[in-house]
Design a protein around this motif. Structure first.
Motif, mmCIF file in Angstrom:
data_model
loop_
_atom_site.group_PDB
_atom_site.id
_atom_site.type_symbol
_atom_site.label_atom_id
_atom_site.label_comp_id
_atom_site.label_asym_id
_atom_site.label_seq_id
_atom_site.Cartn_x
_atom_site.Cartn_y
_atom_site.Cartn_z
ATOM 1 N N SER A 27 -2.398 -1.132 2.423
ATOM 2 C CA SER A 27 -3.331 -0.074 2.757
ATOM 3 C C SER A 27 -3.068 0.440 4.085
ATOM 4 O O SER A 27 -2.616 0.003 4.901
ATOM 5 C CB SER A 27 -4.898 -0.794 3.117
ATOM 6 O OG SER A 27 -5.597 -0.025 3.469
ATOM 7 N N LYS A 29 -5.512 2.460 5.808
ATOM 8 C CA LYS A 29 -6.705 2.822 5.997
ATOM 9 C C LYS A 29 -6.716 3.214 7.568
ATOM 10 O O LYS A 29 -6.175 2.514 8.615
ATOM 11 C CB LYS A 29 -7.619 1.683 5.707
ATOM 12 C CG LYS A 29 -9.140 1.981 6.291
ATOM 13 C CD LYS A 29 -10.194 0.878 6.161
ATOM 14 C CE LYS A 29 -11.533 1.087 6.184
ATOM 15 N NZ LYS A 29 -12.326 0.113 6.077
ATOM 16 N N GLY A 30 -7.413 4.183 7.905
ATOM 17 C CA GLY A 30 -7.464 4.760 9.281
ATOM 18 C C GLY A 30 -6.232 5.418 9.777
ATOM 19 O O GLY A 30 -6.316 6.058 10.982
ATOM 20 N N LYS A 40 -5.079 8.629 1.279
ATOM 21 C CA LYS A 40 -5.255 7.463 2.185
ATOM 22 C C LYS A 40 -5.937 6.210 1.269
ATOM 23 O O LYS A 40 -6.758 6.484 0.891
ATOM 24 C CB LYS A 40 -6.296 7.845 3.238
ATOM 25 C CG LYS A 40 -5.713 8.569 4.315
ATOM 26 C CD LYS A 40 -6.761 8.707 5.436
ATOM 27 C CE LYS A 40 -6.294 9.753 6.295
ATOM 28 N NZ LYS A 40 -7.065 9.798 7.628
ATOM 29 N N LYS A 41 -5.198 5.430 0.894
ATOM 30 C CA LYS A 41 -5.303 4.374 -0.280
ATOM 31 C C LYS A 41 -6.018 3.069 0.840
ATOM 32 O O LYS A 41 -5.269 2.831 1.700
ATOM 33 C CB LYS A 41 -4.093 3.829 -0.752
ATOM 34 C CG LYS A 41 -3.692 4.597 -1.826
ATOM 35 C CD LYS A 41 -2.670 4.362 -2.607
ATOM 36 C CE LYS A 41 -2.796 3.895 -3.951
ATOM 37 N NZ LYS A 41 -1.401 3.136 -4.742
ATOM 38 N N ARG A 42 -6.954 2.742 0.272
ATOM 39 C CA ARG A 42 -7.771 1.529 0.890
ATOM 40 C C ARG A 42 -7.127 0.401 -0.376
ATOM 41 O O ARG A 42 -6.972 0.938 -1.446
ATOM 42 C CB ARG A 42 -9.193 1.568 0.689
ATOM 43 C CG ARG A 42 -9.677 2.372 1.788
ATOM 44 C CD ARG A 42 -11.215 1.947 1.903
ATOM 45 N NE ARG A 42 -11.978 3.325 2.114
ATOM 46 C CZ ARG A 42 -13.264 3.141 2.018
ATOM 47 N NH1 ARG A 42 -13.858 2.353 1.476
ATOM 48 N NH2 ARG A 42 -13.713 4.335 2.279
ATOM 49 N N ASN A 150 -14.882 -2.972 3.104
ATOM 50 C CA ASN A 150 -14.602 -1.817 2.494
ATOM 51 C C ASN A 150 -13.079 -1.573 2.452
ATOM 52 O O ASN A 150 -12.693 -0.429 2.785
ATOM 53 C CB ASN A 150 -15.309 -0.767 2.623
ATOM 54 C CG ASN A 150 -16.834 -1.099 1.995
ATOM 55 O OD1 ASN A 150 -16.741 -1.635 0.981
ATOM 56 N ND2 ASN A 150 -17.671 -0.342 2.838
ATOM 57 N N GLY A 151 -11.905 -2.581 2.669
ATOM 58 C CA GLY A 151 -10.812 -2.320 2.874
ATOM 59 C C GLY A 151 -10.339 -2.488 4.376
ATOM 60 O O GLY A 151 -11.108 -2.234 5.229
ATOM 61 N N ALA A 153 -6.818 -2.264 6.849
ATOM 62 C CA ALA A 153 -5.596 -1.923 7.075
ATOM 63 C C ALA A 153 -4.546 -2.847 7.144
ATOM 64 O O ALA A 153 -4.812 -3.933 7.831
ATOM 65 C CB ALA A 153 -5.369 -0.905 8.582
#
Length: 185
Positions: A27, A29-30, A40-42, A150-151, A153
């Motif tokens: 991930s 994320k961010g 942007k994959k979580r 929710n995911g 990084a």
């Protein structure tokens, strides 16, 4: 706080050590600078078997006194170096290692002269009292806990593993007394 918890060393495991692993999606994320055309994959879930593309392996080890060690590795497929990285220093030849049926655990145990039982489906067929249920319950509670975010990084996953380890150790359950105890310790 998360970094301080991650830096803390794992305790030496006593007697029987159970070990298992899961795979999570990589991930970002961010992250702000994703090339155009890529999403942007979580992380979309947990896998116990996978093709290992864009996966993160997470290894868990636990003894019967609930001393735990867990670490995420970004190189996808689990290998002997990952197992050495987490188990060296906390497991020695006085321990007995119970693990899933993956050959990397057997290879590590053979090289370190550790007695090892390879379990299929969580049990040794001849002896049902030999199992890795404790570590599987720990992994299940980690999976349920991490879903609340929710995911996460991938670069912060080890920090979250350390936080979960700490919360599990103090039996944190979101009550006022647990919150007070967490702040004091």
């Amino acid at each position: 706080l998360l970094t301080a918890l991650r830096i803390a060393k794992f305790q030496h495991m006593k007697e029987i050590v159970e070990s298992d692993d899961i795979y999570m999606d990589f991930s970002e994320k961010g992250k702000k600078n994703i090339p155009i055309g890529q999403s942007k994959k979580r992380g979309s879930g947990f896998k116990h078997f996978t093709t290992f593309n864009n996966k993160v392996s997470v290894v868990f080890a636990m003894d019967r006194n609930e001393n735990t060690a867990c670490r995420a590795f970004w190189d996808g497929r689990l290998n002997k170096n990952n197992i050495e990285n987490i188990l060296d220093g906390i497991v020695d030849n006085n321990n007995v290692l119970y693990s899933n049926n993956k050959p990397v655990y057997a290879s590590y145990a053979r090289n370190q002269h550790i007695k090892h039982f390879r379990l299929q489906y969580g049990f040794l067929k001849e002896k049902e009292y030999i199992n890795i249920i404790s570590v599987k319950k720990y992994i299940c509670s980690f999976e349920n806990w991490i879903l609340h975010f929710n995911g996460v990084a991938t670069k912060y996953l080890n920090n979250y593993l350390s936080l979960f380890r700490f919360l599990h150790k103090i039996n944190f359950d979101k009550t006022v007394n647990s919150i007070r105890e967490m702040l004091i310790s």
